[in-house]
Scaffold this active site. Structure first.
Site, PDB file in Angstrom:
ATOM      1  N   ASP A   1      -3.496   4.342  -1.974  1.00 22.00           N
ATOM      2  CA  ASP A   1      -4.454   4.756  -1.098  1.00 22.00           C
ATOM      3  C   ASP A   1      -4.482   6.244  -0.671  1.00 22.00           C
ATOM      4  OD1 ASP A   1      -5.853   4.840   1.363  1.00 22.00           O
ATOM      5  OD2 ASP A   1      -4.284   4.186   2.639  1.00 22.00           O
ATOM      6  N   LEU A   2      -4.933   6.797  -1.941  1.00 27.30           N
ATOM      7  CA  LEU A   2      -5.094   8.454  -1.954  1.00 27.30           C
ATOM      8  C   LEU A   2      -6.532   8.854  -1.546  1.00 27.30           C
ATOM      9  CD1 LEU A   2      -2.594   8.912  -5.021  1.00 27.30           C
ATOM     10  CD2 LEU A   2      -2.107   8.981  -2.297  1.00 27.30           C
ATOM     11  N   LYS A   3      -7.546   8.020  -1.494  1.00 25.14           N
ATOM     12  CA  LYS A   3      -8.667   8.565  -0.792  1.00 25.14           C
ATOM     13  C   LYS A   3      -9.138   9.549  -1.584  1.00 25.14           C
ATOM     14  CE  LYS A   3      -7.705   6.723   3.987  1.00 25.14           C
ATOM     15  NZ  LYS A   3      -6.350   6.444   3.871  1.00 25.14           N
TER      16      LYS A   3
ATOM     17  N   THR B   1     -11.564   5.757  10.574  1.00 24.87           N
ATOM     18  CA  THR B   1     -11.625   5.080  12.003  1.00 24.87           C
ATOM     19  C   THR B   1     -11.171   6.178  12.935  1.00 24.87           C
ATOM     20  OG1 THR B   1      -9.573   4.415  11.680  1.00 24.87           O
ATOM     21  CG2 THR B   1     -11.478   2.480  11.384  1.00 24.87           C
TER      22      THR B   1
ATOM     23  N   ASP C   1     -13.759  14.377  -4.344  1.00 22.90           N
ATOM     24  CA  ASP C   1     -13.700  15.711  -5.081  1.00 22.90           C
ATOM     25  C   ASP C   1     -15.081  15.699  -5.857  1.00 22.90           C
ATOM     26  OD1 ASP C   1     -13.005  18.274  -6.499  1.00 22.90           O
ATOM     27  OD2 ASP C   1     -10.933  17.667  -5.839  1.00 22.90           O
ATOM     28  N   ILE C   2     -15.131  16.704  -6.836  1.00 23.42           N
ATOM     29  CA  ILE C   2     -16.344  16.478  -7.896  1.00 23.42           C
ATOM     30  C   ILE C   2     -16.015  15.287  -8.774  1.00 23.42           C
ATOM     31  CG2 ILE C   2     -16.890  18.953  -7.853  1.00 23.42           C
ATOM     32  CD1 ILE C   2     -15.471  19.562 -10.257  1.00 23.42           C
ATOM     33  N   PRO C   3     -17.248  14.793  -9.286  1.00 25.32           N
ATOM     34  CA  PRO C   3     -17.078  13.590 -10.054  1.00 25.32           C
ATOM     35  C   PRO C   3     -16.062  13.763 -11.218  1.00 25.32           C
ATOM     36  CG  PRO C   3     -19.422  14.055  -9.555  1.00 25.32           C
ATOM     37  CD  PRO C   3     -18.752  15.265  -9.014  1.00 25.32           C
TER      38      PRO C   3
ATOM     39  N   ARG D   1       2.993  -1.456  10.684  1.00 22.90           N
ATOM     40  CA  ARG D   1       4.322  -1.376  11.424  1.00 22.90           C
ATOM     41  C   ARG D   1       4.708  -2.463  11.911  1.00 22.90           C
ATOM     42  NH1 ARG D   1       1.647   3.770  14.362  1.00 22.90           N
ATOM     43  NH2 ARG D   1      -0.077   2.653  13.234  1.00 22.90           N
TER      44      ARG D   1
ATOM     45  N   THR E   1     -13.318  15.447 -11.505  1.00 20.53           N
ATOM     46  CA  THR E   1     -11.923  15.789 -10.983  1.00 20.53           C
ATOM     47  C   THR E   1     -11.536  14.153 -10.690  1.00 20.53           C
ATOM     48  OG1 THR E   1     -12.080  17.886 -10.482  1.00 20.53           O
ATOM     49  CG2 THR E   1     -10.467  16.847  -9.479  1.00 20.53           C
TER      50      THR E   1
ATOM     51  N   LYS F   1       0.760  -1.275   0.097  1.00 20.77           N
ATOM     52  CA  LYS F   1      -0.046   0.056   0.109  1.00 20.77           C
ATOM     53  C   LYS F   1       0.900   1.319  -0.006  1.00 20.77           C
ATOM     54  CE  LYS F   1      -2.524   1.481   3.475  1.00 20.77           C
ATOM     55  NZ  LYS F   1      -2.377   3.207   3.691  1.00 20.77           N
TER      56      LYS F   1
HETATM   57  O1  C5P Z   1       0.980   0.490  11.029  1.00 14.65           O
HETATM   58  P1  C5P Z   1      -0.235  -0.081  11.053  1.00 14.65           P
HETATM   59  O2  C5P Z   1      -0.544  -1.573  10.918  1.00 14.65           O
HETATM   60  O3  C5P Z   1      -1.096   0.608  11.915  1.00 14.65           O
HETATM   61  O4  C5P Z   1      -0.770   0.636   9.547  1.00 14.65           O
HETATM   62  C1  C5P Z   1      -2.124   0.506   9.107  1.00 14.65           C
HETATM   63  C2  C5P Z   1      -2.168   1.308   7.699  1.00 14.65           C
HETATM   64  O5  C5P Z   1      -3.466   1.285   7.398  1.00 14.65           O
HETATM   65  C3  C5P Z   1      -1.693   2.869   7.727  1.00 14.65           C
HETATM   66  O6  C5P Z   1      -1.265   2.889   6.295  1.00 14.65           O
HETATM   67  C4  C5P Z   1      -3.118   3.621   7.964  1.00 14.65           C
HETATM   68  O7  C5P Z   1      -2.799   4.888   7.555  1.00 14.65           O
HETATM   69  C5  C5P Z   1      -3.900   2.827   7.294  1.00 14.65           C
HETATM   70  N1  C5P Z   1      -5.483   2.887   7.899  1.00 14.65           N
HETATM   71  C6  C5P Z   1      -5.773   2.501   9.095  1.00 14.65           C
HETATM   72  N2  C5P Z   1      -7.180   2.876   9.355  1.00 14.65           N
HETATM   73  C7  C5P Z   1      -7.979   3.014   8.510  1.00 14.65           C
HETATM   74  C8  C5P Z   1      -7.476   3.458   7.171  1.00 14.65           C
HETATM   75  C9  C5P Z   1      -6.565   3.114   6.852  1.00 14.65           C
HETATM   76  O8  C5P Z   1      -4.928   2.342   9.820  1.00 14.65           O
HETATM   77  N3  C5P Z   1      -9.262   3.258   8.774  1.00 14.65           N
END
Ligand code: C5P
Length: 238
Positions: free
Chosen positions: A58-60, A122, A63-65, A215, A67, A31
């Site tokens: 993972d750039l989430k 989250t 924006d408007i459709p 991590r 774009t 990712k």
């Molecule tokens: O290091 P860790 O296992 O916590 O990494 C989780 C990854 O998932 C990170 O890149 C974090 O930004 C991403 N993430 C998250 N919770 C979300 C969405 C994405 O932890 N709801």
């Protein structure tokens, strides 16, 4: 192990490439998030893809459709395998994203990307969500946004371990659920900043199609060894 995606939350392209190389053949993909992408750009994504990694970009997008459609088109051009947008951008935005993903892939002769939606971050709790004007309980909002994503033609959502079962029930078996927040068991006991967690196998049993682990793998002294332990745990539950 196709289900295990590793978050390359590092600050340099060189380290990202090193980790991807060490993990290739063992994990289902890597990712690339907004920090790494902002500093290293699409060249890094192309490099990872060319070296043989599946990349979840993972750039989430939100924006408007028009774009978002253009951003998805550009993302497909990098070779990304999975791309995400915010479900709160609404159905027309998600439909435009889905169409752009299919069209760009057809034009480039590639398989269409998996396009998934973020429901509720989250990091949001009930008061934070309420302050944005949403009164229903978080879990109801998450499930409603997941249904919208499915209706718009997206293939899945990102969801916390606690939300997975409700989404699986609402959206059925064919819908991809990508779950971060993985700790415990083979993913180690250090929680970092993750509050609501599940172990790798537990998350898959709860309905996750993919788990995202950062991590516990990338900060381990031996990242490949740490990933192997998680793969073993996942294989034992199949
Ligand atoms: O290091 P860790 O296992 O916590 O990494 C989780 C990854 O998932 C990170 O890149 C974090 O930004 C991403 N993430 C998250 N919770 C979300 C969405 C994405 O932890 N709801």
């Amino acid at each position: 192990m196709d289900k295990l995606l590793v978050a390359l939350d590092v600050d340099s392209g060189a380290r990202a490439m090193e980790l991807a190389t060490a993990l290739r053949g063992l994990v289902g993909g890597v990712k690339v998030g907004s920090r790494l992408f902002t500093s290293e750009g699409p060249a890094l994504v192309r490099g990872l893809v060319e070296a043989g990694s599946r990349v979840f970009l993972d750039l989430k997008f939100h924006d408007i459709p028009n774009t978002v459609a253009q951003a998805v088109d550009a993302a497909v051009g990098t070779g990304a395998w999975m791309i995400n947008v915010h479900a709160s951008g609404g159905v027309p935005m998600m439909e435009a994203a889905a169409r752009a993903g299919r069209d760009a892939a057809a034009r480039l002769g590639r398989p269409a990307p998996l396009l998934i939606a973020v429901t509720v971050l989250t990091s949001m709790d009930q008061p934070t969500l309420h302050a944005t004007g949403v009164d229903r309980p978080i879990i109801d909002h998450v499930v409603a946004l997941a249904r919208l994503a499915q209706a718009a033609g997206l293939q899945g959502v990102v969801a916390s371990p606690q939300e997975t079962a409700a989404i699986r029930q609402a959206c059925g078996d064919g819908f991809a659920i990508v779950t971060p927040g993985i700790r415990g068991a083979a993913a180690g006991s250090r929680k970092d900043d993750q509050a609501r967690t599940m172990g790798p196998a537990e998350a898959v049993r709860a309905g996750a199609s993919f788990i995202v682990v950062g991590r516990p793998i990338i900060a381990a002294p031996e990242p490949r060894g740490a990933a192997e332990a998680i793969v073993r745990e996942l294989n034992q539950t199949q």
